[in-house]
Design an enzyme around this catalytic site. Sequence first.
Site, mmCIF file in Angstrom:
data_model
loop_
_atom_site.group_PDB
_atom_site.id
_atom_site.type_symbol
_atom_site.label_atom_id
_atom_site.label_comp_id
_atom_site.label_asym_id
_atom_site.label_seq_id
_atom_site.Cartn_x
_atom_site.Cartn_y
_atom_site.Cartn_z
ATOM 1 N N GLY A 1 4.585 25.665 -9.392
ATOM 2 C CA GLY A 1 3.325 24.940 -9.279
ATOM 3 C C GLY A 1 3.339 24.045 -8.064
ATOM 4 O O GLY A 1 4.261 24.067 -7.258
ATOM 5 N N GLY A 2 2.300 23.256 -7.917
ATOM 6 C CA GLY A 2 2.123 22.415 -6.734
ATOM 7 C C GLY A 2 3.234 21.423 -6.490
ATOM 8 O O GLY A 2 3.911 21.464 -5.475
ATOM 9 N N GLU A 3 3.443 20.519 -7.418
ATOM 10 C CA GLU A 3 4.442 19.463 -7.243
ATOM 11 C C GLU A 3 5.511 19.513 -8.323
ATOM 12 O O GLU A 3 6.171 18.516 -8.581
ATOM 13 C CB GLU A 3 3.753 18.097 -7.258
ATOM 14 C CG GLU A 3 2.768 17.910 -6.127
ATOM 15 C CD GLU A 3 2.065 16.564 -6.206
ATOM 16 O OE1 GLU A 3 2.119 15.901 -7.253
ATOM 17 O OE2 GLU A 3 1.458 16.181 -5.207
ATOM 18 N N GLU A 4 5.674 20.650 -8.956
ATOM 19 C CA GLU A 4 6.654 20.770 -10.027
ATOM 20 C C GLU A 4 7.760 21.729 -9.616
ATOM 21 O O GLU A 4 7.539 22.674 -8.877
ATOM 22 C CB GLU A 4 5.982 21.251 -11.317
ATOM 23 C CG GLU A 4 4.980 20.244 -11.853
ATOM 24 C CD GLU A 4 4.252 20.712 -13.077
ATOM 25 O OE1 GLU A 4 4.426 21.878 -13.480
ATOM 26 O OE2 GLU A 4 3.494 19.917 -13.640
ATOM 27 N N PHE A 5 8.965 21.443 -10.122
ATOM 28 C CA PHE A 5 10.136 22.264 -9.846
ATOM 29 C C PHE A 5 10.815 22.618 -11.153
ATOM 30 O O PHE A 5 10.706 21.883 -12.129
ATOM 31 C CB PHE A 5 11.127 21.514 -8.946
ATOM 32 C CG PHE A 5 10.591 21.237 -7.578
ATOM 33 C CD1 PHE A 5 10.886 22.098 -6.528
ATOM 34 C CD2 PHE A 5 9.798 20.130 -7.335
ATOM 35 C CE1 PHE A 5 10.390 21.854 -5.269
ATOM 36 C CE2 PHE A 5 9.304 19.876 -6.076
ATOM 37 C CZ PHE A 5 9.592 20.746 -5.031
#
Length: 116
Positions: A21-25
Amino acid sequence: MKCCEIFGRDVRKSDVLCRYGGEEFVILFPDIHASAVPRMAEKIRKEVEESRPDDIFVTISIGVTQGQVKKSSHNSFLSWISKADKHLYKAKSNGRNCVVHDCSKRISLCQTNQTR
């Protein structure tokens, strides 16, 4: 960004780190004792908080879950992601900058550390 450098330093060669996702790891820690995972997550959270790139106060919230990989594990993998995501949102609603996990079979909320 500095966060990726910190993640890269703290994962072992056998671990898997990927953007989700965008800002998830997502970090997969194979062959690790369940009690060690929240400690690893807390170490990463603290290092990000202390890094202060360009003197900017940066924090992260972390959701952690545990499980075992099985041969046909597509559904179990998605359920892990869903559990970790729920813990992430609990961390965010708990004031952010903390780790929420179920690695000891109970949900644990880490103290938030808002020191600037």
